[in-house]
Design a protein around this motif. Structure first.
Motif, short mmCIF file in Angstrom:
data_model
loop_
_atom_site.label_atom_id
_atom_site.label_comp_id
_atom_site.label_asym_id
_atom_site.label_seq_id
_atom_site.Cartn_x
_atom_site.Cartn_y
_atom_site.Cartn_z
N LYS A 23 -50.91 45.17 56.09
CA LYS A 23 -49.67 45.14 55.30
C LYS A 23 -48.49 44.76 56.19
O LYS A 23 -47.67 43.92 55.82
CB LYS A 23 -49.42 46.49 54.66
CG LYS A 23 -48.02 46.68 54.08
CD LYS A 23 -47.75 48.11 53.73
CE LYS A 23 -46.32 48.32 53.24
NZ LYS A 23 -45.30 48.13 54.29
N ASP A 235 -55.85 45.86 58.80
CA ASP A 235 -54.78 46.85 58.71
C ASP A 235 -55.18 48.13 59.43
O ASP A 235 -56.01 48.89 58.95
CB ASP A 235 -54.47 47.14 57.24
CG ASP A 235 -53.17 47.90 57.06
OD1 ASP A 235 -52.93 48.86 57.83
OD2 ASP A 235 -52.40 47.55 56.16
N GLY A 402 -49.07 49.94 49.59
CA GLY A 402 -49.60 49.89 50.94
C GLY A 402 -51.10 49.83 51.08
O GLY A 402 -51.59 49.59 52.18
N ASP A 404 -54.73 48.29 49.81
CA ASP A 404 -55.45 47.20 49.15
C ASP A 404 -56.53 47.74 48.21
O ASP A 404 -57.41 48.48 48.65
CB ASP A 404 -56.06 46.32 50.25
CG ASP A 404 -57.02 45.27 49.74
OD1 ASP A 404 -56.58 44.40 48.99
OD2 ASP A 404 -58.22 45.33 50.11
#
Length: 425
Positions: A23, A235, A402, A404
């Motif tokens: 992110k 991430d 934030g 996925d």
């Protein structure tokens, strides 16, 4: 429409989960795309609300974008200068990266002061200091920032950041990458997401050296042209969240698409607690965790323990036999999850600013709670999975900003979770 997350907790989860693109890279890379003189393509883009908000901002400037199956295409070749939509700006703090990219593209920018998570003061004085050093004039009025340059435009400069700032480092890179001459950023942030941004820009012809160190050197170039798809790094904050979840409620969970080096400060604390992490080249297996020990965590700039991971780790600390402490030196006011966790039965308090004390808590019981920001929402989500009965997390939009495809991923692990509109029964 505000969302709520419904969790029927008390289940042990198992299986595989794959981490999406970062992110914190994505929200910098999308504004960076408008610096390109050709269309660009990103792969491994996380399916999160922030991406759609950034697309709204791009559309307001006649920058076409298409997002499907983790691939985002952006065509900035017909870009127009236009006021950025305040609704999208105010819902997304990282929209302030358009200050740097618009300044780099047009030599001027007008941006409404951004919103996003309320986790205490995050001033942009270092961003403005950098813009001024590069030759810009900055004025503020009515929550709007006006940045202009004279006829000579921007120029290279030597900039020492008074404090390590990811946002300022990124914004100065975006403004300087096309500015004639050499720019040197000293005391720069070293996060992997900054390396990811520099890699994207360098692959288009930028000349950025030192990303990942505390001194970054930039030689301005006149043109940037994309030659290939840029794959966004995994991430590390999402990865840390699922590692925490696996330790808290897992019966054996394999987490794929991880760069272990990006998580060393976090995984070392988990190992210190007694979590038997099995770390491979790009994945980590977390077996069922028992007999956890308390630890003390102190957040600090990368490569230290990330402030974004102190909240996701908190529910795991509630399982440790004894008293754990978190000292958040980055955002000491980041404590809005505490009162909500107490509603579920957590023995947690913050009587001194920046210091959170977590004691071993008994069995949590589902309740109605509210997510004040993204990572607070992650902590409540994990606690809700631990708790007996049903937990309702209000303002779950923060979580969707934030994480996925979070409901699908949790469901694949065996969780019973759904997202509904706030007024739905």
């Amino acid at each position: 429409m505000n969302k709520k997350m419904i969790i029927n907790g008390g289940r042990h989860l198992s299986g595989d989960v794959t981490i999406g693109g970062a992110k914190n890279s994505t929200v910098a890379l999308i504004p960076a795309a408008i610096l390109a003189d050709t269309p660009v393509q990103f792969d491994s883009v996380p399916d999160i609300a922030d991406v759609y908000n950034l697309q709204i901002i791009l559309d307001s400037m006649n920058v076409k974008s298409e997002f499907k199956h983790s691939v985002l295409d952006i065509d900035p070749t017909q870009i127009n200068e236009a006021p950025l939509p305040s609704t999208a700006i105010k819902s997304l703090r990282a929209s302030y990266y358009f200050m740097g990219s618009l300044l780099g593209r047009f030599g001027r920018a007008t941006v409404t002061f951004p919103g996003g998570d309320n986790i205490g003061p995050r001033p942009i004085d270092q961003h403005i200091k950098g813009f001024k050093a590069l030759g810009a004039k900055v004025e503020e009025a009515n929550d709007t920032i006006y940045i202009t340059t004279g006829e000579e435009g921007l120029h290279g400069a030597r900039i020492f950041l008074d404090m390590v700032s990811v946002g300022a480092t990124i914004n100065i890179i975006l403004a300087a990458v096309k500015a004639p001459g050499q720019t040197i950023i000293e005391n720069a942030a070293r996060e992997p997401e900054i390396i990811d941004l520099a890699t994207f820009l360098n692959n288009m012809g930028a000349k950025i050296r030192g990303a990942g160190t505390d001194v970054i050197r930039i030689e301005g170039v006149p043109l940037l042209s994309a030659r290939a798809t840029h794959t966004i790094i995994p991430d590390r904050i999402e990865a840390g969240t699922y590692l925490s979840l696996a330790a808290a409620v897992g019966d054996g969970i394999m987490i794929h698409n991880i760069i272990p080096e990006h998580l060393e400060s976090f995984t070392s604390k988990m190992i210190e607690m007694g979590v038997d992490l099995q770390i491979e080249e790009d994945e980590i297996y977390v077996p069922k965790s028992t007999n956890l020990e308390p630890v003390t965590v102190k957040t600090s700039p990368y490569p230290g323990f990330a402030t974004d991971l102190q909240q996701p780790l908190t529910p795991v600390l509630m399982l440790a036999h004894g008293e754990s402490k978190i000292l958040d030196t980055i955002y000491p006011k980041r404590v809005r999850h505490i009162v909500e966790l107490r509603r579920l039965g957590a023995d947690i308090a913050s009587e001194v600013e920046g210091v959170i004390t977590i004691n071993e808590s008994g069995k949590l019981v589902g309740s109605s709670v509210t997510a004040a920001e993204i990572r607070a929402g992650a902590a409540l989500m994990i606690a809700g999975l631990m708790a007996d009965g049903q937990t309702v997390i209000h303002d779950a939009d923060h979580i969707l900003r934030g994480y996925d495809r979070v409901v699908w991923k949790l469901t694949q692990l065996g969780a019973e979770v759904e997202i509904l509109d706030e007024d739905a029964e």
